[in-house]
Design a protein around this motif. Sequence first.
Motif, PDB file in Angstrom:
ATOM      1  N   GLU A 191     -51.901  14.002-122.258  1.00 45.65           N
ATOM      2  CA  GLU A 191     -52.633  13.179-122.490  1.00 45.65           C
ATOM      3  C   GLU A 191     -53.974  13.661-122.547  1.00 45.65           C
ATOM      4  O   GLU A 191     -54.438  14.110-121.512  1.00 45.65           O
ATOM      5  CB  GLU A 191     -52.330  11.969-121.527  1.00 45.65           C
ATOM      6  CG  GLU A 191     -50.826  11.658-121.366  1.00 45.65           C
ATOM      7  CD  GLU A 191     -50.197  10.813-122.399  1.00 45.65           C
ATOM      8  OE1 GLU A 191     -51.113  10.499-123.418  1.00 45.65           O
ATOM      9  OE2 GLU A 191     -49.083  10.663-122.643  1.00 45.65           O
ATOM     10  N   TRP A 311     -56.746   8.383-124.692  1.00 49.02           N
ATOM     11  CA  TRP A 311     -56.991   6.909-123.791  1.00 49.02           C
ATOM     12  C   TRP A 311     -58.484   6.826-123.738  1.00 49.02           C
ATOM     13  O   TRP A 311     -59.060   8.080-123.763  1.00 49.02           O
ATOM     14  CB  TRP A 311     -56.263   7.293-122.576  1.00 49.02           C
ATOM     15  CG  TRP A 311     -54.748   7.098-122.596  1.00 49.02           C
ATOM     16  CD1 TRP A 311     -54.046   8.281-122.929  1.00 49.02           C
ATOM     17  CD2 TRP A 311     -53.774   6.105-122.727  1.00 49.02           C
ATOM     18  NE1 TRP A 311     -52.894   8.186-122.911  1.00 49.02           N
ATOM     19  CE2 TRP A 311     -52.445   6.810-122.783  1.00 49.02           C
ATOM     20  CE3 TRP A 311     -53.891   4.713-122.632  1.00 49.02           C
ATOM     21  CZ2 TRP A 311     -51.332   5.799-123.041  1.00 49.02           C
ATOM     22  CZ3 TRP A 311     -52.811   3.978-122.710  1.00 49.02           C
ATOM     23  CH2 TRP A 311     -51.640   4.545-122.853  1.00 49.02           C
ATOM     24  N   ILE A 335     -51.453   4.602-118.435  1.00 46.18           N
ATOM     25  CA  ILE A 335     -50.938   6.027-119.184  1.00 46.18           C
ATOM     26  C   ILE A 335     -49.571   6.344-118.428  1.00 46.18           C
ATOM     27  O   ILE A 335     -49.059   7.217-119.147  1.00 46.18           O
ATOM     28  CB  ILE A 335     -52.211   7.037-118.480  1.00 46.18           C
ATOM     29  CG1 ILE A 335     -53.458   6.784-119.364  1.00 46.18           C
ATOM     30  CG2 ILE A 335     -51.573   8.690-118.720  1.00 46.18           C
ATOM     31  CD1 ILE A 335     -54.526   7.381-118.785  1.00 46.18           C
TER      32      ILE A 335
END
Length: 349
Positions: A191, A311, A335
């Motif tokens: 991520e 993100w 997340i």
Amino acid sequence: MNDILVIGGGLMGCSVAWKLAQRGRTVTVLERAIPGAEASSAAAGILAPGTECWDQPELFRLATESLARYPIWEAALKALNLDIQLRLTGLLHLAVDPDGLELHQRMAHSKVPCLSEPPFAVPWLSPNVRGMLWFPEEGSVDNRLLMTAVRSAAEQAGVRFVLGHEVQELLWDGDRCVGVSAHPQDIVAKETVVCAGAWTSALGGPLRDLGIIPIKGQMMAIQGANPCVTFAHGLGYLVPRHDRTIVGSTTEDVGFDRSLTAEGIAHLANIVHTTAPNLANNPVLEMWCGFRPTTPNKRPVIGRLGDRGPWVASGHYRHGILLTPITAELLSAMICGESPPTDPTPFTP
Ligand SMILES: Cc1cc2nc3c(=O)[nH]c(=O)nc-3n(C[C@H](O)[C@H](O)[C@H](O)COP(=O)(O)OP(=O)(O)OC[C@H]3O[C@@H](n4cnc5c(N)ncnc54)[C@H](O)[C@@H]3O)c2cc1C
């Protein structure tokens, strides 16, 4: 492969990293310079949902939820011996012209809790003041202490900081963001979280489309302080710290120009002169400026870009200190696939 990369070590980056590490994730923050040296240190630290967002229901809700978390954050940081000087002891809002008086009428008839005057005398106020409202639940935090505290809490929770690393662009595999492009080797992560403040859109691609620009604010600190945060409509504000008052601010769309200008200094001096003349002859201790990360609608973006993009927690404009707790908790929950603590829809990128 890295688990989570956070780009930017301001208050947003450090707070999101801290909350992710508390959830057991392995987090690396990439910061090009010194963590917190930009907007997060430049701010005044005012925590004022009513004064700032009373006429924007969705932002007001988010800000109120964030303010409610501040005492919890204060306690968590205190347990680590980290003080943030949280003072939710009230905010004085002044009208110095007919526009201000008219605004007070509307604020007083809104749902925001406010009173017609503070519960103490205010002999220091200038005769220029034509009206006042007292917001008993608002106040300030020392944002520089908060920044240091959150960074330290993040480190203690296991977050790794890589300083001097300026990210040039994100790394993509088709439409999936897979890390950051870097020399001599790309950095791949499960991520990627972008918390690059006013520089967010400079990272290109879909981040450019967010249209985040810098709005400059010049600030100064003068010696001495009156007892409460004072906000003068149409002018600016005075925020007391232990031995000084933070005076702000200008609102300038001039790109990343870091100069302190004669016009800016005059504006700040006028705020003191017009609202609290008892401080007007005190020494100036410091002057600085910072860049508010600003979206076209002046609301933050919190969430994921598309289904497989990075993100983002950015664009907090003049409310980023206030919105830090809810932003960090909301984004870290999302997340990690948890149900969000508040409705993120109005702020989805
Ligand atoms: C003058 C002024 C007064 C303010 N007053 C208040 C207030 O009273 N109350 C309030 O709630 N809010 C206030 N704000 C707003 C608040 O300060 C911001 O919204 C908030 O600090 C934004 O935090 P951030 O982490 O997104 O940005 P920043 O603190 O700017 O952090 C961004 C970080 O990202 C890093 N970075 C950027 N690009 C890259 C890259 N490519 N690679 C690696 N690192 C990168 C930067 O070096 C920086 O450290 C004020 C802001 C200003 C400027």
